[in-house]
Design a protein around this motif. Sequence first.
Motif, PDB file in Angstrom:
ATOM      1  N   GLN A 250      -9.962 -60.384 -46.487  1.00  0.00           N
ATOM      2  CA  GLN A 250      -9.156 -59.826 -45.402  1.00  0.00           C
ATOM      3  C   GLN A 250      -7.736 -59.625 -45.891  1.00  0.00           C
ATOM      4  O   GLN A 250      -7.160 -60.482 -46.559  1.00  0.00           O
ATOM      5  N   LEU A 251      -7.140 -58.469 -45.540  1.00  0.00           N
ATOM      6  CA  LEU A 251      -5.774 -58.156 -45.928  1.00  0.00           C
ATOM      7  C   LEU A 251      -5.078 -57.473 -44.764  1.00  0.00           C
ATOM      8  O   LEU A 251      -5.596 -56.508 -44.193  1.00  0.00           O
ATOM      9  N   LEU A 252      -3.910 -57.986 -44.403  1.00  0.00           N
ATOM     10  CA  LEU A 252      -3.106 -57.408 -43.333  1.00  0.00           C
ATOM     11  C   LEU A 252      -1.701 -57.156 -43.861  1.00  0.00           C
ATOM     12  O   LEU A 252      -1.044 -58.066 -44.364  1.00  0.00           O
TER      13      LEU A 252
ATOM     14  N   ASN B 164       5.313 -58.343 -43.118  1.00  0.00           N
ATOM     15  CA  ASN B 164       4.313 -59.416 -43.075  1.00  0.00           C
ATOM     16  C   ASN B 164       3.107 -59.010 -43.920  1.00  0.00           C
ATOM     17  O   ASN B 164       2.569 -57.907 -43.746  1.00  0.00           O
ATOM     18  N   VAL B 165       2.695 -59.911 -44.798  1.00  0.00           N
ATOM     19  CA  VAL B 165       1.515 -59.684 -45.633  1.00  0.00           C
ATOM     20  C   VAL B 165       0.634 -60.929 -45.558  1.00  0.00           C
ATOM     21  O   VAL B 165       1.077 -62.031 -45.911  1.00  0.00           O
ATOM     22  N   ASN B 166      -0.597 -60.746 -45.069  1.00  0.00           N
ATOM     23  CA  ASN B 166      -1.548 -61.852 -44.978  1.00  0.00           C
ATOM     24  C   ASN B 166      -2.830 -61.458 -45.700  1.00  0.00           C
ATOM     25  O   ASN B 166      -3.364 -60.362 -45.479  1.00  0.00           O
ATOM     26  N   GLY B 167      -3.309 -62.345 -46.540  1.00  0.00           N
ATOM     27  CA  GLY B 167      -4.546 -62.066 -47.256  1.00  0.00           C
ATOM     28  C   GLY B 167      -5.384 -63.318 -47.402  1.00  0.00           C
ATOM     29  O   GLY B 167      -4.855 -64.427 -47.506  1.00  0.00           O
ATOM     30  N   GLU B 168      -6.687 -63.140 -47.361  1.00  0.00           N
ATOM     31  CA  GLU B 168      -7.587 -64.276 -47.588  1.00  0.00           C
ATOM     32  C   GLU B 168      -8.827 -63.800 -48.328  1.00  0.00           C
ATOM     33  O   GLU B 168      -9.241 -62.643 -48.210  1.00  0.00           O
ATOM     34  N   LYS B 169      -9.407 -64.731 -49.097  1.00  0.00           N
ATOM     35  CA  LYS B 169     -10.553 -64.398 -49.932  1.00  0.00           C
ATOM     36  C   LYS B 169     -11.464 -65.612 -50.051  1.00  0.00           C
ATOM     37  O   LYS B 169     -10.993 -66.718 -50.329  1.00  0.00           O
TER      38      LYS B 169
ATOM     39  N   VAL C 208      -9.320 -69.016 -49.845  1.00  0.00           N
ATOM     40  CA  VAL C 208      -7.912 -69.039 -50.216  1.00  0.00           C
ATOM     41  C   VAL C 208      -7.160 -68.074 -49.297  1.00  0.00           C
ATOM     42  O   VAL C 208      -7.578 -66.930 -49.103  1.00  0.00           O
ATOM     43  N   LYS C 209      -6.054 -68.540 -48.742  1.00  0.00           N
ATOM     44  CA  LYS C 209      -5.228 -67.728 -47.851  1.00  0.00           C
ATOM     45  C   LYS C 209      -3.785 -67.700 -48.357  1.00  0.00           C
ATOM     46  O   LYS C 209      -3.266 -68.723 -48.789  1.00  0.00           O
ATOM     47  N   ILE C 210      -3.155 -66.542 -48.278  1.00  0.00           N
ATOM     48  CA  ILE C 210      -1.740 -66.390 -48.636  1.00  0.00           C
ATOM     49  C   ILE C 210      -1.053 -65.597 -47.522  1.00  0.00           C
ATOM     50  O   ILE C 210      -1.544 -64.532 -47.118  1.00  0.00           O
ATOM     51  N   GLU C 211       0.069 -66.123 -47.037  1.00  0.00           N
ATOM     52  CA  GLU C 211       0.847 -65.463 -45.998  1.00  0.00           C
ATOM     53  C   GLU C 211       2.293 -65.337 -46.467  1.00  0.00           C
ATOM     54  O   GLU C 211       2.905 -66.321 -46.885  1.00  0.00           O
TER      55      GLU C 211
ATOM     56  N   THR D 165       6.694 -68.144 -47.588  1.00  0.00           N
ATOM     57  CA  THR D 165       5.393 -67.958 -48.222  1.00  0.00           C
ATOM     58  C   THR D 165       4.549 -69.207 -47.989  1.00  0.00           C
ATOM     59  O   THR D 165       5.041 -70.329 -48.162  1.00  0.00           O
ATOM     60  N   GLN D 166       3.311 -69.002 -47.591  1.00  0.00           N
ATOM     61  CA  GLN D 166       2.403 -70.128 -47.346  1.00  0.00           C
ATOM     62  C   GLN D 166       1.094 -69.898 -48.085  1.00  0.00           C
ATOM     63  O   GLN D 166       0.553 -68.779 -48.085  1.00  0.00           O
ATOM     64  N   PHE D 167       0.593 -70.961 -48.700  1.00  0.00           N
ATOM     65  CA  PHE D 167      -0.668 -70.920 -49.442  1.00  0.00           C
ATOM     66  C   PHE D 167      -1.621 -71.967 -48.860  1.00  0.00           C
ATOM     67  O   PHE D 167      -1.215 -73.109 -48.597  1.00  0.00           O
TER      68      PHE D 167
END
Length: 286
Positions: A71-73, A112-117, A126-129, A155-157
């Motif tokens: 997922q990528l926002l 804002n950039v949010n991604g998870e894999k 794994v999530k990165i915001e 930044t959050q991991f």
Amino acid sequence: FFEYRKNITEFKTFQLQYQLEKSLTEEENFHPASLIAGNATVLQTSTQIKFPLSNQIRLVYLSNNILKGTQLLLSISHSKDFSPNTVSSYFSPEYSTYMMLPGDKSILTTVNVNGEKYIKVLKSKVKIECQGMFARRNIYINNILKDNILNSASTQFKWITAFPLPVNIELSARVSYFENYTVTQANIKNQLSQYQGYGKMKINFSQRFYSSIFYNYYLLATNNSFKKIDIYAVIKATKNCSISLTVHNLLNTSKIEQKTISPTSTDINEFQLIQRYFLGKISFSF
């Protein structure tokens, strides 16, 4: 208001929004004369009632592929006030509100950039915001209109496991940065960095026993940090009876000091935490 939406593929969407509006500050905030009373103080008068004009443009890209676990926002917005209101007066002490006067242009930009894999080999998600903000506005300081700059970034991991084992973990780390200053010859900046991290261990044996251990760490400002540990465990003794134990604030952290910055001051708020306690419980169901 205008909105355009495009479905690029079955899992990807693009969205464009544009908004143009006029608004009016509550008329109760406009006072023709100064006031000193028991529950309010009007430092400066405000007799001008105008309708500020502002616009905003926003771009959003969303990709959500459930089959691949990704997922990528991505969201970017930019707003601009053509004739905004600016802070003029302050009420105290029973309540706080701001008086507004028409001022010069101001802008606000956010990203804002949010991604998870989901990584199948590691049985983990794994999530990165990432977030960023840039704001420029006008404020009155000693009756002088000045430009104020507010920037922030964080930044959050996160790492969450889904092992086919009785033990799984969840880890998170966050870094935030803030700066706030008024444009002058000196350009002295109020800067603040904050760090947060937590870890959670979950233990689950079939349907009879579950336990979690939660560790939290904050570094809110220089020489201002705290640690906190919570423990929870429950065991199903029989079909209709369960026994649980909760340990709250094991390290007995007593208080938190939260630091915030503004163009003209630095504020520190102190919060008292609930002290350490142990709670046992027996539950029956019929």
